[in-house]
Design a protein around this motif. Structure first.
Motif, PDB file in Angstrom:
ATOM      1  N   VAL A 290     -55.363   8.181 -44.369  1.00  0.00           N
ATOM      2  CA  VAL A 290     -54.728   7.482 -43.254  1.00  0.00           C
ATOM      3  C   VAL A 290     -53.677   6.546 -43.836  1.00  0.00           C
ATOM      4  CG1 VAL A 290     -55.063   5.957 -41.276  1.00  0.00           C
ATOM      5  CG2 VAL A 290     -56.830   7.645 -41.862  1.00  0.00           C
ATOM      6  N   MET A 291     -52.421   6.798 -43.496  1.00  0.00           N
ATOM      7  CA  MET A 291     -51.325   5.969 -44.011  1.00  0.00           C
ATOM      8  C   MET A 291     -50.924   4.882 -43.018  1.00  0.00           C
ATOM      9  SD  MET A 291     -49.046   8.810 -46.047  1.00  0.00           S
ATOM     10  CE  MET A 291     -48.600   9.720 -44.582  1.00  0.00           C
ATOM     11  N   GLU A 292     -50.992   5.189 -41.718  1.00  0.00           N
ATOM     12  CA  GLU A 292     -50.667   4.216 -40.666  1.00  0.00           C
ATOM     13  C   GLU A 292     -51.519   4.514 -39.451  1.00  0.00           C
ATOM     14  OE1 GLU A 292     -46.518   4.164 -39.601  1.00  0.00           O
ATOM     15  OE2 GLU A 292     -45.873   3.868 -41.671  1.00  0.00           O
TER      16      GLU A 292
ATOM     17  N   ARG B  39     -58.681   3.278 -40.954  1.00  0.00           N
ATOM     18  CA  ARG B  39     -57.434   2.517 -40.921  1.00  0.00           C
ATOM     19  C   ARG B  39     -56.632   2.796 -42.190  1.00  0.00           C
ATOM     20  NH1 ARG B  39     -61.435  -0.127 -38.276  1.00  0.00           N
ATOM     21  NH2 ARG B  39     -60.880  -0.900 -36.205  1.00  0.00           N
ATOM     22  N   PRO B  40     -55.406   2.276 -42.268  1.00  0.00           N
ATOM     23  CA  PRO B  40     -54.565   2.552 -43.428  1.00  0.00           C
ATOM     24  C   PRO B  40     -55.270   2.291 -44.759  1.00  0.00           C
ATOM     25  CG  PRO B  40     -53.269   1.488 -41.747  1.00  0.00           C
ATOM     26  CD  PRO B  40     -54.700   1.449 -41.276  1.00  0.00           C
TER      27      PRO B  40
ATOM     28  N   CYS C 133     -50.304   7.556 -35.383  1.00  0.00           N
ATOM     29  CA  CYS C 133     -50.799   7.579 -36.769  1.00  0.00           C
ATOM     30  C   CYS C 133     -49.868   8.376 -37.668  1.00  0.00           C
ATOM     31  CB  CYS C 133     -52.178   8.239 -36.843  1.00  0.00           C
ATOM     32  SG  CYS C 133     -53.506   7.322 -36.064  1.00  0.00           S
TER      33      CYS C 133
END
Length: 105
Positions: free
Chosen positions: A53-55, A70-71, A91
């Protein structure tokens, strides 16, 4: 050979999931831009997968256990484990698959 992510045309693999795909002989990387509330239905596949997850916030169920990621979260997904997900916000995700996803070619 090198690629620029900005030069890769995204494909909408499933509703709300726009992926920039990179393939090698044995792997597939998918850089996803995911729309809020987009769903990945429960499924499984022979591929090993790693989700990053990057964003954003992503609700993900793996083998019957649901968590919100989450990020910075990295989730290894073993071959043939059932999983599903839903974007709680817009996302950006990175998925790595091995072997490569022929159906994404």
């Amino acid at each position: 050979m090198s690629l620029e992510l900005s030069n890769i045309t995204p494909k909408e693999i499933m509703p709300g999931y726009h992926g920039k795909l990179v393939h090698t002989e044995t792997m597939t990387l998918v850089f996803w831009d995911v729309e809020k509330d987009a769903i990945v239905p429960e499924h499984h596949h022979v591929h090993e997968q790693i989700m990053h997850v990057m964003e954003g916030e992503f609700e993900f169920t793996l083998d019957g256990e649901t968590k919100i990621y989450r990020p910075g979260a990295i989730v290894p997904i073993g071959s043939n484990l059932s999983h599903s997900g839903r974007a709680l916000t817009p996302c950006r995700l990175l998925d790595v698959f091995s072997p490569r996803r022929e159906e994404y070619m």
